[in-house]
Scaffold this active site. Structure first.
Site, PDB file in Angstrom:
ATOM      1  N   TYR A   1       0.973  -1.148   0.134  1.00  0.00           N
ATOM      2  CA  TYR A   1       0.085   0.050   0.083  1.00  0.00           C
ATOM      3  C   TYR A   1       0.705   1.356   0.035  1.00  0.00           C
ATOM      4  O   TYR A   1       1.467   1.209   0.874  1.00  0.00           O
ATOM      5  CB  TYR A   1      -1.038   0.082   1.257  1.00  0.00           C
ATOM      6  CG  TYR A   1      -1.921   1.268   1.032  1.00  0.00           C
ATOM      7  CD1 TYR A   1      -3.073   1.108   0.289  1.00  0.00           C
ATOM      8  CD2 TYR A   1      -1.625   2.407   1.799  1.00  0.00           C
ATOM      9  CE1 TYR A   1      -3.992   2.285   0.263  1.00  0.00           C
ATOM     10  CE2 TYR A   1      -2.435   3.584   1.738  1.00  0.00           C
ATOM     11  CZ  TYR A   1      -3.470   3.542   0.843  1.00  0.00           C
ATOM     12  OH  TYR A   1      -4.324   4.607   0.776  1.00  0.00           O
TER      13      TYR A   1
ATOM     14  N   GLN B   1     -10.647   0.620   1.378  1.00  0.00           N
ATOM     15  CA  GLN B   1     -11.058  -0.258   0.419  1.00  0.00           C
ATOM     16  C   GLN B   1      -9.776  -0.926  -0.268  1.00  0.00           C
ATOM     17  O   GLN B   1     -10.119  -2.176  -0.651  1.00  0.00           O
ATOM     18  CB  GLN B   1     -11.916   0.509  -0.411  1.00  0.00           C
ATOM     19  CG  GLN B   1     -11.386   1.392  -1.335  1.00  0.00           C
ATOM     20  CD  GLN B   1     -11.523   2.956  -0.678  1.00  0.00           C
ATOM     21  OE1 GLN B   1     -11.669   2.988   0.452  1.00  0.00           O
ATOM     22  NE2 GLN B   1     -11.470   4.088  -1.391  1.00  0.00           N
TER      23      GLN B   1
ATOM     24  N   ASN C   1      -2.913   6.676   6.438  1.00  0.00           N
ATOM     25  CA  ASN C   1      -3.409   7.445   7.367  1.00  0.00           C
ATOM     26  C   ASN C   1      -4.098   6.591   8.644  1.00  0.00           C
ATOM     27  O   ASN C   1      -3.983   5.468   8.812  1.00  0.00           O
ATOM     28  CB  ASN C   1      -4.541   8.498   7.007  1.00  0.00           C
ATOM     29  CG  ASN C   1      -5.576   7.529   6.242  1.00  0.00           C
ATOM     30  OD1 ASN C   1      -6.003   6.395   6.419  1.00  0.00           O
ATOM     31  ND2 ASN C   1      -6.135   8.324   5.270  1.00  0.00           N
TER      32      ASN C   1
ATOM     33  N   SER D   1       5.201   9.255  12.446  1.00  0.00           N
ATOM     34  CA  SER D   1       6.693   8.957  12.512  1.00  0.00           C
ATOM     35  C   SER D   1       7.413   9.789  13.698  1.00  0.00           C
ATOM     36  O   SER D   1       6.585  10.854  14.348  1.00  0.00           O
ATOM     37  CB  SER D   1       7.021   9.949  11.362  1.00  0.00           C
ATOM     38  OG  SER D   1       8.357   9.649  10.929  1.00  0.00           O
TER      39      SER D   1
ATOM     40  N   GLN E   1      11.362  15.188  10.542  1.00  0.00           N
ATOM     41  CA  GLN E   1      10.132  14.454  11.025  1.00  0.00           C
ATOM     42  C   GLN E   1       8.938  15.014  11.325  1.00  0.00           C
ATOM     43  O   GLN E   1       7.664  14.621  11.169  1.00  0.00           O
ATOM     44  CB  GLN E   1      10.634  13.554  12.104  1.00  0.00           C
ATOM     45  CG  GLN E   1      11.814  12.202  11.596  1.00  0.00           C
ATOM     46  CD  GLN E   1      11.310  11.527  10.560  1.00  0.00           C
ATOM     47  OE1 GLN E   1      10.316  10.745  10.592  1.00  0.00           O
ATOM     48  NE2 GLN E   1      11.827  11.679   9.593  1.00  0.00           N
TER      49      GLN E   1
ATOM     50  N   HIS F   1       5.986  15.665   8.988  1.00  0.00           N
ATOM     51  CA  HIS F   1       5.332  14.339   8.520  1.00  0.00           C
ATOM     52  C   HIS F   1       3.620  14.536   8.797  1.00  0.00           C
ATOM     53  O   HIS F   1       2.899  14.219   7.987  1.00  0.00           O
ATOM     54  CB  HIS F   1       5.595  13.220   9.011  1.00  0.00           C
ATOM     55  CG  HIS F   1       6.688  12.510   7.984  1.00  0.00           C
ATOM     56  ND1 HIS F   1       6.473  11.860   7.078  1.00  0.00           N
ATOM     57  CD2 HIS F   1       7.767  12.336   8.478  1.00  0.00           C
ATOM     58  CE1 HIS F   1       7.564  11.495   6.428  1.00  0.00           C
ATOM     59  NE2 HIS F   1       8.389  11.412   7.456  1.00  0.00           N
TER      60      HIS F   1
ATOM     61  N   GLU G   1      11.720   5.280  16.553  1.00  0.00           N
ATOM     62  CA  GLU G   1      11.659   5.001  15.206  1.00  0.00           C
ATOM     63  C   GLU G   1      13.018   4.992  14.572  1.00  0.00           C
ATOM     64  O   GLU G   1      13.782   4.176  13.868  1.00  0.00           O
ATOM     65  CB  GLU G   1      10.429   5.300  14.420  1.00  0.00           C
ATOM     66  CG  GLU G   1      10.349   5.159  13.051  1.00  0.00           C
ATOM     67  CD  GLU G   1       9.449   5.800  12.161  1.00  0.00           C
ATOM     68  OE1 GLU G   1       9.090   5.493  10.999  1.00  0.00           O
ATOM     69  OE2 GLU G   1       9.026   6.862  12.727  1.00  0.00           O
ATOM     70  N   HIS G   2      13.571   6.371  14.604  1.00  0.00           N
ATOM     71  CA  HIS G   2      14.891   6.911  14.170  1.00  0.00           C
ATOM     72  C   HIS G   2      15.463   7.561  15.462  1.00  0.00           C
ATOM     73  O   HIS G   2      14.920   8.227  16.178  1.00  0.00           O
ATOM     74  CB  HIS G   2      14.454   8.154  12.901  1.00  0.00           C
ATOM     75  CG  HIS G   2      13.600   7.703  11.925  1.00  0.00           C
ATOM     76  ND1 HIS G   2      12.282   8.010  12.029  1.00  0.00           N
ATOM     77  CD2 HIS G   2      13.751   7.084  10.766  1.00  0.00           C
ATOM     78  CE1 HIS G   2      11.807   7.692  10.851  1.00  0.00           C
ATOM     79  NE2 HIS G   2      12.540   7.006   9.951  1.00  0.00           N
TER      80      HIS G   2
ATOM     81  N   ASP H   1      15.576   7.605   4.863  1.00  0.00           N
ATOM     82  CA  ASP H   1      14.368   7.752   4.267  1.00  0.00           C
ATOM     83  C   ASP H   1      14.181   7.460   2.806  1.00  0.00           C
ATOM     84  O   ASP H   1      13.430   6.947   2.032  1.00  0.00           O
ATOM     85  CB  ASP H   1      13.522   9.107   4.457  1.00  0.00           C
ATOM     86  CG  ASP H   1      13.045   8.919   5.628  1.00  0.00           C
ATOM     87  OD1 ASP H   1      12.578   8.062   6.444  1.00  0.00           O
ATOM     88  OD2 ASP H   1      12.420  10.199   6.077  1.00  0.00           O
TER      89      ASP H   1
ATOM     90  N   GLU I   1       5.313 -37.312  28.248  1.00  0.00           N
ATOM     91  CA  GLU I   1       4.295 -36.362  27.792  1.00  0.00           C
ATOM     92  C   GLU I   1       2.899 -36.975  27.675  1.00  0.00           C
ATOM     93  O   GLU I   1       1.970 -36.376  27.432  1.00  0.00           O
ATOM     94  CB  GLU I   1       4.591 -35.339  26.739  1.00  0.00           C
ATOM     95  CG  GLU I   1       5.760 -34.267  27.064  1.00  0.00           C
ATOM     96  CD  GLU I   1       5.734 -33.391  25.768  1.00  0.00           C
ATOM     97  OE1 GLU I   1       5.514 -33.598  24.766  1.00  0.00           O
ATOM     98  OE2 GLU I   1       6.601 -32.268  26.028  1.00  0.00           O
TER      99      GLU I   1
ATOM    100  N   HIS J   1       2.719 -40.430  19.138  1.00  0.00           N
ATOM    101  CA  HIS J   1       4.067 -39.951  18.951  1.00  0.00           C
ATOM    102  C   HIS J   1       5.304 -40.946  19.216  1.00  0.00           C
ATOM    103  O   HIS J   1       5.979 -41.355  18.364  1.00  0.00           O
ATOM    104  CB  HIS J   1       4.389 -38.575  20.108  1.00  0.00           C
ATOM    105  CG  HIS J   1       3.580 -37.437  19.429  1.00  0.00           C
ATOM    106  ND1 HIS J   1       2.365 -37.299  19.641  1.00  0.00           N
ATOM    107  CD2 HIS J   1       4.345 -36.268  19.185  1.00  0.00           C
ATOM    108  CE1 HIS J   1       1.935 -36.041  19.177  1.00  0.00           C
ATOM    109  NE2 HIS J   1       3.184 -35.430  18.894  1.00  0.00           N
TER     110      HIS J   1
END
Length: 427
Positions: free
Chosen positions: A124, A186, A209, A233, A255, A258, A322-323, A356, A410, A415
């Site tokens: 995506y 969708q 988003n 971010s 950053q 964003h 994250e960074h 990036d 067991e 087995h």
């Protein structure tokens, strides 16, 4: 940015809180769209594409002619930059391939592991005001290296059905041939369930988003795997008195721009560096096209003066950014103590934007503290590791009694019998 001077350790947890990122209130409306896509297929896709994107075209698939014509709309300089970034990403991720090694765990017992690409993956790619064509490279290139047989890319069109040409060009460079003009909830539903036009995939990758994030979370409960939990971010910069305030301010703003829900953190041992950096932030933010959203992000961001490098390391590991940018004199003395981070940028001339776009590492990274437990996207994200084993007759004679003892303990008689019956045949 909020300023804090030598805060006690007891206050650190509150200082490191992120902006609220709870998409659960969206689940009901998102689930409605997903259920419609699941039951109605393309009919629902057309309805929601018109509602959310204003697109009323007859079909979703991008034609080869559209992809080919996209290149003519880009400058030679941008096309060259995309190709160079792609080459670096290819080189870095190709180096992550591991050769198959057979291990004889004991005489006659041979085990090995092989990496196999996930057959069908969905990518995506957000469009809109910031079309993330760089994300096409970050996802499609490792998918191709991994040997994924079917790579499906979905990205929202404008009202005329056009896709940003840089997205189409990057897809072409990365070898993606199956592209759909489809965005939002969708698109996630279409890739998760499959429709008359869109094939179902086994794992979905890519940012989006709040609605896309909620959709990914919902479909991951039962229908398809996703890359990782995602959120706004973020960057944390550790800086000592050797850092350049203009550099640090630029990194923070890269950053913050964003969006309003992003967060940036500055940790420093230098009062003058803190003061000068905040002045630079004010100077630079006024020049940004996205000034309003960036300023909103800065209201939830913090500049913190600490006593020592060790304190900066402890606070950074607690935040799990994250960074992480190590804007210090000798980053090599710090980096080995970093245990929680998505991606680390070392030294004064290593901006986060290098990762990036073009250094070669992947920019799809865990946010919101998930770096404590998750890795960023890498080659392993697109593969499954299948184990194999082969046991000879002599090998089973030696290993069989061990299995029998354990299975018997067991109370799993079948087995045990699977071994015993074979051992008896060898007498």
């Amino acid at each position: 940015m909020q300023r804090y001077i030598y805060p006690p350790v007891s206050e650190w947890p509150s200082l490191l809180q992120r902006p609220k990122m709870d998409v659960s209130e969206l689940f009901e409306s998102v689930r409605t769209v997903l259920n419609d896509v699941k039951t109605e297929g393309d009919v629902a896709l057309h309805r929601y594409s018109e509602k959310f994107d204003g697109f009323t075209g007859p079909g979703f698939k991008v034609t080869a002619a559209e992809t080919e014509s996209a290149a003519a709309l880009l400058s030679p300089e941008l096309k060259a930059a995309i190709k160079q970034a792609a080459a670096n990403i290819l080189k870095f991720h190709s180096a992550q391939q591991l050769k198959v090694e057979k291990v004889e765990t004991q005489p006659g017992v041979i085990c090995w592991q092989k990496s196999v690409g996930i057959e069908k993956v969905g990518l995506y790619i957000p469009g809109g005001t910031a079309p993330l064509f760089s994300t096409v490279l970050m996802l499609a290139i490792p998918a191709s290296i991994a040997g994924c047989q079917e790579i499906v890319l979905c990205t929202p069109p404008d009202k005329t059905g056009a896709i940003h040409p840089a997205i189409l060009f990057a897809a072409s460079v990365a070898g993606v041939k199956t592209i759909y003009k489809l965005g939002g909830i969708q698109a996630i539903g279409a890739m998760a369930y499959g429709t008359q036009s869109i094939p179902k995939v086994y794992k979905i990758f890519g940012p989006g988003n709040r609605y896309v994030t909620a959709a990914k979370q919902l479909v991951s409960l039962a229908d398809v795997a996703i890359d990782m939990p995602a959120g706004p971010s973020e960057v944390l910069v550790m800086a000592d008195d050797s850092a350049r305030p203009a550099f640090v301010a630029a990194d923070l703003l890269s950053q913050a721009e964003h969006g309003a829900d992003s967060q940036v953190i500055l940790l420093t041992t230098s009062q003058s560096l803190l003061d000068e950096t905040l002045a630079e932030v004010e100077k630079q933010v006024a020049l940004l096209p996205r000034e309003d959203g960036t300023r909103k992000a800065l209201t939830e961001s913090r500049a913190i003066l600490l006593h020592s490098v060790d304190e900066m390391i402890r606070m950074s590991n607690a935040y799990a950014p994250e960074h992480l940018i190590l804007s210090v004199d000798e980053p090599e003395t710090v980096v080995d103590k970093i245990v929680n981070a998505g991606s680390v940028f070392m030294g004064h001339f290593t901006p986060e934007s290098a990762g990036d776009y073009a250094s070669g590492t992947n920019h799809t990274l865990p946010t919101h503290g998930h770096a404590r437990a998750y890795s960023g996207v890498n080659l392993d994200s697109f593969i499954r590791k299948i184990t194999f084993q082969k046991i000879s007759e002599s090998g089973l004679r030696e290993l069989g009694p061990v299995i029998e003892q354990m299975a018997g303990a067991e109370k799993l008689q079948a087995h045990k019998n699977a071994v015993t019956i074979r051992l008896n045949s060898l007498k």
